[in-house]
Write a protein that holds these residues in place. Structure first.
Motif, PDB file in Angstrom:
ATOM      1  N   GLY A  62       0.833  -1.195   0.000  1.00 14.71           N
ATOM      2  CA  GLY A  62       0.000   0.000   0.000  1.00 14.71           C
ATOM      3  C   GLY A  62       0.865   1.239   0.000  1.00 14.71           C
ATOM      4  O   GLY A  62       2.040   1.202   0.407  1.00 14.71           O
ATOM      5  N   PRO A  84     -12.499   8.074  -3.326  1.00 11.53           N
ATOM      6  CA  PRO A  84     -12.588   6.697  -2.829  1.00 11.53           C
ATOM      7  C   PRO A  84     -14.018   6.311  -2.476  1.00 11.53           C
ATOM      8  O   PRO A  84     -14.796   7.144  -2.004  1.00 11.53           O
ATOM      9  CB  PRO A  84     -11.695   6.719  -1.586  1.00 11.53           C
ATOM     10  CG  PRO A  84     -11.680   8.144  -1.154  1.00 11.53           C
ATOM     11  CD  PRO A  84     -11.777   8.964  -2.402  1.00 11.53           C
ATOM     12  N   ARG A 126     -12.085   3.216   0.801  1.00 12.50           N
ATOM     13  CA  ARG A 126     -11.351   2.166   0.101  1.00 12.50           C
ATOM     14  C   ARG A 126     -10.269   2.804  -0.761  1.00 12.50           C
ATOM     15  O   ARG A 126     -10.547   3.718  -1.551  1.00 12.50           O
ATOM     16  CB  ARG A 126     -12.294   1.341  -0.768  1.00 12.50           C
ATOM     17  CG  ARG A 126     -13.222   0.432   0.025  1.00 12.50           C
ATOM     18  CD  ARG A 126     -13.822  -0.612  -0.892  1.00 12.50           C
ATOM     19  NE  ARG A 126     -14.592  -1.573  -0.128  1.00 12.50           N
ATOM     20  CZ  ARG A 126     -15.913  -1.740  -0.243  1.00 12.50           C
ATOM     21  NH1 ARG A 126     -16.600  -0.977  -1.078  1.00 12.50           N
ATOM     22  NH2 ARG A 126     -16.545  -2.650   0.463  1.00 12.50           N
ATOM     23  N   PRO A 127      -9.024   2.326  -0.657  1.00 14.63           N
ATOM     24  CA  PRO A 127      -7.944   2.898  -1.471  1.00 14.63           C
ATOM     25  C   PRO A 127      -8.199   2.698  -2.962  1.00 14.63           C
ATOM     26  O   PRO A 127      -8.878   1.748  -3.373  1.00 14.63           O
ATOM     27  CB  PRO A 127      -6.706   2.109  -1.016  1.00 14.63           C
ATOM     28  CG  PRO A 127      -7.081   1.504   0.295  1.00 14.63           C
ATOM     29  CD  PRO A 127      -8.551   1.266   0.249  1.00 14.63           C
ATOM     30  N   LEU A 157      -6.666   1.782  -6.661  1.00 11.85           N
ATOM     31  CA  LEU A 157      -5.680   0.759  -7.026  1.00 11.85           C
ATOM     32  C   LEU A 157      -5.130   1.006  -8.425  1.00 11.85           C
ATOM     33  O   LEU A 157      -5.890   1.242  -9.372  1.00 11.85           O
ATOM     34  CB  LEU A 157      -6.317  -0.630  -6.953  1.00 11.85           C
ATOM     35  CG  LEU A 157      -5.394  -1.841  -7.151  1.00 11.85           C
ATOM     36  CD1 LEU A 157      -4.428  -1.961  -5.969  1.00 11.85           C
ATOM     37  CD2 LEU A 157      -6.214  -3.119  -7.297  1.00 11.85           C
ATOM     38  N   ASN A 158      -3.806   0.946  -8.547  1.00 12.65           N
ATOM     39  CA  ASN A 158      -3.167   0.968  -9.864  1.00 12.65           C
ATOM     40  C   ASN A 158      -1.795   0.324  -9.754  1.00 12.65           C
ATOM     41  O   ASN A 158      -1.124   0.422  -8.705  1.00 12.65           O
ATOM     42  CB  ASN A 158      -3.029   2.394 -10.407  1.00 12.65           C
ATOM     43  CG  ASN A 158      -2.818   2.409 -11.915  1.00 12.65           C
ATOM     44  OD1 ASN A 158      -3.030   1.400 -12.598  1.00 12.65           O
ATOM     45  ND2 ASN A 158      -2.394   3.552 -12.436  1.00 12.65           N
ATOM     46  N   ALA A 198      -2.224  -0.398  -3.666  1.00 15.67           N
ATOM     47  CA  ALA A 198      -3.378   0.289  -3.074  1.00 15.67           C
ATOM     48  C   ALA A 198      -2.919   1.663  -2.590  1.00 15.67           C
ATOM     49  O   ALA A 198      -1.960   1.765  -1.818  1.00 15.67           O
ATOM     50  CB  ALA A 198      -3.939  -0.527  -1.913  1.00 15.67           C
ATOM     51  N   CYS A 199      -3.595   2.733  -3.038  1.00 13.36           N
ATOM     52  CA  CYS A 199      -3.145   4.095  -2.758  1.00 13.36           C
ATOM     53  C   CYS A 199      -4.232   4.930  -2.087  1.00 13.36           C
ATOM     54  O   CYS A 199      -5.410   4.837  -2.439  1.00 13.36           O
ATOM     55  CB  CYS A 199      -2.733   4.794  -4.052  1.00 13.36           C
ATOM     56  SG  CYS A 199      -1.438   3.972  -4.997  1.00 13.36           S
ATOM     57  N   TRP A 232      -7.602  -0.906   4.320  1.00 14.11           N
ATOM     58  CA  TRP A 232      -6.460  -1.372   3.536  1.00 14.11           C
ATOM     59  C   TRP A 232      -6.553  -2.860   3.203  1.00 14.11           C
ATOM     60  O   TRP A 232      -5.750  -3.349   2.400  1.00 14.11           O
ATOM     61  CB  TRP A 232      -5.158  -1.119   4.296  1.00 14.11           C
ATOM     62  CG  TRP A 232      -4.781   0.320   4.403  1.00 14.11           C
ATOM     63  CD1 TRP A 232      -4.882   1.114   5.512  1.00 14.11           C
ATOM     64  CD2 TRP A 232      -4.255   1.166   3.367  1.00 14.11           C
ATOM     65  NE1 TRP A 232      -4.450   2.386   5.234  1.00 14.11           N
ATOM     66  CE2 TRP A 232      -4.053   2.452   3.926  1.00 14.11           C
ATOM     67  CE3 TRP A 232      -3.933   0.965   2.026  1.00 14.11           C
ATOM     68  CZ2 TRP A 232      -3.543   3.516   3.177  1.00 14.11           C
ATOM     69  CZ3 TRP A 232      -3.432   2.023   1.280  1.00 14.11           C
ATOM     70  CH2 TRP A 232      -3.241   3.280   1.855  1.00 14.11           C
ATOM     71  N   LEU A 268      -2.207  -5.922   4.220  1.00 11.40           N
ATOM     72  CA  LEU A 268      -0.989  -5.439   3.578  1.00 11.40           C
ATOM     73  C   LEU A 268       0.243  -5.979   4.292  1.00 11.40           C
ATOM     74  O   LEU A 268       0.283  -6.042   5.527  1.00 11.40           O
ATOM     75  CB  LEU A 268      -0.927  -3.912   3.587  1.00 11.40           C
ATOM     76  CG  LEU A 268      -1.952  -3.129   2.765  1.00 11.40           C
ATOM     77  CD1 LEU A 268      -1.674  -1.635   2.917  1.00 11.40           C
ATOM     78  CD2 LEU A 268      -1.923  -3.538   1.312  1.00 11.40           C
TER      79      LEU A 268
END
Length: 319
Positions: A102, A123, A132-133, A135-136, A140-141, A174, A177
């Motif tokens: 993350g 989010p 919720r983060p 995602l790319n 997870a950001c 998260w 993680l």
């Protein structure tokens, strides 16, 4: 106001960029001006201050689902801290595909992760009302940049900023993680202290150029983490050398081996050197970090080696 904005409330006041509302302050403040205390009175006052300060410190609480937290910090801005944090997160994932990674951007005033990770949008909220983060690239950001418009300045006072940091630390789902990489703002102020005192940090990575001015602030940053009992894993010497793409001549624009000298002074090691290269800048600006877009390049391999050194210095999760 969107539903995600309701998470950013403090004392019933909406934390909106540029808003004129202020949070109410409870209790009274006693000010002692120009008064000299001595003897038993002075000692009693010191003990009372110690008691108040100890009660005011937050108790560290792990982030649910996160095994280890790695903060990437710098004493000053402009040394490539965010670029290092983004590529470190990607390098951790590339070196071990079994690990879940993350990336948390707590630079409230100047979030860089959304652009560097090519992410936009707000989010979503889980059933438990947690963000919720986004995602790319398998990462997870979460960033304040997802909660405000890209061109909208965050004009907040300290209380609002600290409330936002608390939400970013505690109200994000998260999942599970192995590593959470935290991109810290530059400096040694309230945000750094708040993060260090609220969550257990496995280790800190200090980023600096070899330039003397940057190294002075990097020294302060490392000492700050030591004072709050956060292990410093080592230094990353960024923009260490420039190689002309035509004649291949190497120039140390910001000086040579300054971070190595500082590491010796601090009793630390340099985790790796990152060159000053056009590819790194272009990859970051286009939202395709070099570790992802050019994994076979020498620049990407430098980040991959740094990730190996970081993991090697981390305690096992069971410790």
């Amino acid at each position: 106001m969107g539903i995600w904005q309701r998470l950013l409330l403090f004392g019933g006041v909406s934390l909106r960029a540029g808003g004129g509302a202020t949070a109410p302050l409870g209790g009274s403040r006693a000010m002692v001006c120009g008064r000299q205390l001595s003897g038993a009175g002075s000692e009693t006052l010191k003990q009372r201050r110690t008691q108040i300060m100890s009660r005011g410190l937050p108790k560290q609480k792990p982030i649910e689902g996160v095994k280890q937290v790695i903060v990437v910090a710098s004493g000053k801005g402009g040394v490539g801290k965010s670029t290092t944090a983004v590529n470190l997160a990607l390098a951790l994932a590339a070196n071990d595909s079994s690990k879940a990674i993350g990336l948390l951007d707590v630079d409230v005033y100047g979030p860089s992760v959304p652009k560097m990770m090519n992410l936009k949008g707000n989010p979503e909220l889980s059933q438990s009302n947690l963000m919720r983060p986004l995602l790319n690239y398998g990462i997870a950001c979460m960033s304040m940049g997802f909660l405000v418009e890209e061109s909208e300045p965050v004009v907040w006072r300290g209380l609002m900023v600290m409330s936002a940091i608390e939400k970013l630390l505690r109200q994000v789902d998260w999942g599970q993680l192995d590593y959470l990489v935290v991109d810290m703002p530059p400096g040694t102020g309230d945000v750094q202290l708040s993060v260090s005192q609220n969550i257990p940090i496995t280790g800190a990575v200090i980023v600096s150029t070899p330039q003397d001015i940057a190294l002075m602030d990097a020294h302060k940053g490392a000492e700050m983490f030591r004072r709050v009992h956060v292990p410093v894993l080592g230094l990353v010497q960024n923009m260490s050398v420039f190689q002309c793409p035509k004649c291949k001549h190497k120039t140390h624009i910001f000086g040579a081996d300054g971070a190595r000298k500082l590491a010796q002074t601090l009793g630390l090691e340099v985790l790796g050197d990152i060159p000053l290269h056009l590819n790194i800048r272009e990859a970051s600006d286009t939202g395709q970090p070099i570790v992802f877009s050019q994994p076979e390049s020498d620049e990407a391999k430098a980040y991959l080696r740094i990730a190996v050194e970081v993991v090697r210095r981390l305690p096992s999760p069971s410790e």
